[in-house]
Scaffold this motif. Sequence first.
Motif, PDB file in Angstrom:
ATOM      1  N   GLN A 141       0.817  -1.217   0.000  1.00  0.00           N
ATOM      2  CA  GLN A 141       0.000   0.000   0.000  1.00  0.00           C
ATOM      3  C   GLN A 141       0.851   1.268   0.000  1.00  0.00           C
ATOM      4  N   LEU A 142       2.154   1.110  -0.182  1.00  0.00           N
ATOM      5  CA  LEU A 142       3.091   2.241  -0.257  1.00  0.00           C
ATOM      6  C   LEU A 142       3.024   3.122   0.989  1.00  0.00           C
ATOM      7  N   ILE A 143       2.993   2.491   2.161  1.00  0.00           N
ATOM      8  CA  ILE A 143       2.990   3.212   3.434  1.00  0.00           C
ATOM      9  C   ILE A 143       4.417   3.214   3.967  1.00  0.00           C
ATOM     10  N   SER A 144       4.982   4.398   4.134  1.00  0.00           N
ATOM     11  CA  SER A 144       6.349   4.500   4.647  1.00  0.00           C
ATOM     12  C   SER A 144       6.336   4.426   6.172  1.00  0.00           C
ATOM     13  N   HIS A 145       7.506   4.174   6.732  1.00  0.00           N
ATOM     14  CA  HIS A 145       7.658   4.150   8.190  1.00  0.00           C
ATOM     15  C   HIS A 145       7.224   5.505   8.768  1.00  0.00           C
ATOM     16  N   GLU A 146       7.607   6.587   8.102  1.00  0.00           N
ATOM     17  CA  GLU A 146       7.267   7.931   8.574  1.00  0.00           C
ATOM     18  C   GLU A 146       5.752   8.157   8.590  1.00  0.00           C
ATOM     19  N   GLU A 147       5.057   7.702   7.539  1.00  0.00           N
ATOM     20  CA  GLU A 147       3.595   7.845   7.501  1.00  0.00           C
ATOM     21  C   GLU A 147       2.939   7.053   8.623  1.00  0.00           C
ATOM     22  N   LEU A 148       3.433   5.837   8.845  1.00  0.00           N
ATOM     23  CA  LEU A 148       2.892   5.006   9.919  1.00  0.00           C
ATOM     24  C   LEU A 148       3.093   5.683  11.270  1.00  0.00           C
ATOM     25  N   MET A 149       4.306   6.180  11.513  1.00  0.00           N
ATOM     26  CA  MET A 149       4.580   6.820  12.796  1.00  0.00           C
ATOM     27  C   MET A 149       3.732   8.087  12.982  1.00  0.00           C
ATOM     28  N   GLU A 150       3.481   8.814  11.920  1.00  0.00           N
ATOM     29  CA  GLU A 150       2.611   9.986  11.987  1.00  0.00           C
ATOM     30  C   GLU A 150       1.215   9.581  12.440  1.00  0.00           C
ATOM     31  N   GLN A 151       0.701   8.498  11.849  1.00  0.00           N
ATOM     32  CA  GLN A 151      -0.637   8.023  12.229  1.00  0.00           C
ATOM     33  C   GLN A 151      -0.660   7.542  13.683  1.00  0.00           C
ATOM     34  N   VAL A 179       2.232  -0.986  20.400  1.00  0.00           N
ATOM     35  CA  VAL A 179       1.144  -1.436  19.543  1.00  0.00           C
ATOM     36  C   VAL A 179       1.077  -2.963  19.497  1.00  0.00           C
ATOM     37  N   ARG A 180      -0.092  -3.507  19.814  1.00  0.00           N
ATOM     38  CA  ARG A 180      -0.316  -4.944  19.642  1.00  0.00           C
ATOM     39  C   ARG A 180      -0.549  -5.229  18.160  1.00  0.00           C
ATOM     40  N   SER A 181      -1.443  -4.427  17.529  1.00  0.00           N
ATOM     41  CA  SER A 181      -1.679  -4.570  16.098  1.00  0.00           C
ATOM     42  C   SER A 181      -2.248  -3.265  15.548  1.00  0.00           C
ATOM     43  N   ALA A 182      -1.967  -3.040  14.274  1.00  0.00           N
ATOM     44  CA  ALA A 182      -2.512  -1.881  13.572  1.00  0.00           C
ATOM     45  C   ALA A 182      -2.936  -2.354  12.192  1.00  0.00           C
ATOM     46  N   TYR A 183      -4.067  -1.830  11.730  1.00  0.00           N
ATOM     47  CA  TYR A 183      -4.645  -2.253  10.456  1.00  0.00           C
ATOM     48  C   TYR A 183      -4.937  -1.039   9.577  1.00  0.00           C
ATOM     49  N   LEU A 184      -4.677  -1.194   8.282  1.00  0.00           N
ATOM     50  CA  LEU A 184      -5.151  -0.232   7.305  1.00  0.00           C
ATOM     51  C   LEU A 184      -6.572  -0.652   6.971  1.00  0.00           C
ATOM     52  N   GLU A 185      -7.536   0.215   7.307  1.00  0.00           N
ATOM     53  CA  GLU A 185      -8.946  -0.107   7.106  1.00  0.00           C
ATOM     54  C   GLU A 185      -9.373   0.215   5.679  1.00  0.00           C
ATOM     55  N   ASP A 186     -10.556  -0.235   5.300  1.00  0.00           N
ATOM     56  CA  ASP A 186     -11.035  -0.039   3.928  1.00  0.00           C
ATOM     57  C   ASP A 186     -11.276   1.421   3.582  1.00  0.00           C
ATOM     58  N   GLY A 201      -9.156   3.742   4.384  1.00  0.00           N
ATOM     59  CA  GLY A 201      -7.838   4.365   4.283  1.00  0.00           C
ATOM     60  C   GLY A 201      -7.260   4.802   5.613  1.00  0.00           C
ATOM     61  N   ASN A 202      -8.039   4.727   6.682  1.00  0.00           N
ATOM     62  CA  ASN A 202      -7.538   5.094   8.002  1.00  0.00           C
ATOM     63  C   ASN A 202      -6.817   3.916   8.639  1.00  0.00           C
ATOM     64  N   ILE A 203      -5.993   4.217   9.629  1.00  0.00           N
ATOM     65  CA  ILE A 203      -5.273   3.167  10.349  1.00  0.00           C
ATOM     66  C   ILE A 203      -5.886   3.044  11.737  1.00  0.00           C
ATOM     67  N   SER A 204      -6.320   1.823  12.074  1.00  0.00           N
ATOM     68  CA  SER A 204      -6.841   1.564  13.413  1.00  0.00           C
ATOM     69  C   SER A 204      -5.754   0.853  14.211  1.00  0.00           C
ATOM     70  N   VAL A 205      -5.678   1.185  15.494  1.00  0.00           N
ATOM     71  CA  VAL A 205      -4.591   0.686  16.333  1.00  0.00           C
ATOM     72  C   VAL A 205      -5.160   0.043  17.587  1.00  0.00           C
ATOM     73  N   LEU A 206      -4.637  -1.125  17.928  1.00  0.00           N
ATOM     74  CA  LEU A 206      -4.937  -1.775  19.198  1.00  0.00           C
ATOM     75  C   LEU A 206      -3.657  -1.750  20.020  1.00  0.00           C
ATOM     76  N   LYS A 207      -3.722  -1.072  21.182  1.00  0.00           N
ATOM     77  CA  LYS A 207      -2.541  -0.964  22.048  1.00  0.00           C
ATOM     78  C   LYS A 207      -2.357  -2.242  22.848  1.00  0.00           C
ATOM     79  N   LYS A 208      -1.119  -2.449  23.240  1.00  0.00           N
ATOM     80  CA  LYS A 208      -0.845  -3.559  24.139  1.00  0.00           C
ATOM     81  C   LYS A 208      -1.416  -3.224  25.507  1.00  0.00           C
ATOM     82  N   THR A 209      -1.844  -4.247  26.226  1.00  0.00           N
ATOM     83  CA  THR A 209      -2.318  -4.048  27.592  1.00  0.00           C
ATOM     84  C   THR A 209      -1.089  -3.878  28.488  1.00  0.00           C
TER      85      THR A 209
END
Length: 177
Positions: free
Chosen positions: A122-132, A144-151, A153-161
Amino acid sequence: MQIHWAELFAPQTPFLEIFIRGSIIFLALFFFFRFVALRVSGSLSLNDILVIVLIADASQNAMAGNSNSITDGIFLVATILFWNFMIEAMEYYFKPLRRFLKAQPLLIVKDGAEVRQNMRKQLISHEELMEQLREQGIEDISEVRSAYLEDDGNISVLKKTPAEGRKNEQRDKKPWK
């Protein structure tokens, strides 16, 4: 200057032709954006807006043909809205079609590490990810436990407990020698 009211509202193109033209172009653009441009809808840059405007202009003649009346234009807009509604309804009511019509979330961070293969797709750079991540209050990717690129175009993040964070800290510590 005289206004020709009949020409403004009298359909110049048969409604069936407008419906067919509008349907083909809408569905072609829908599938193009569904399979090629996942990130376009999330946040629009100047380039994204330019592409959308150019696509709209390029497809306008194919949709409208030689129609010039207001009625033709309104019917064409109604056709586009009809297909937009129909696709959303099919996604909602027909679960087997949902997977085809709606992009599945794409895993881009797992257990604090980037999933580079998916980011590259999806051509997402490290810098773009860190910005999000920073926009969501996360300073370090290890949180971050997991992060997803949603349909959309936004990024959803699940933090570690907190327990997961302590477990990882203990695992990462080296014993004293």
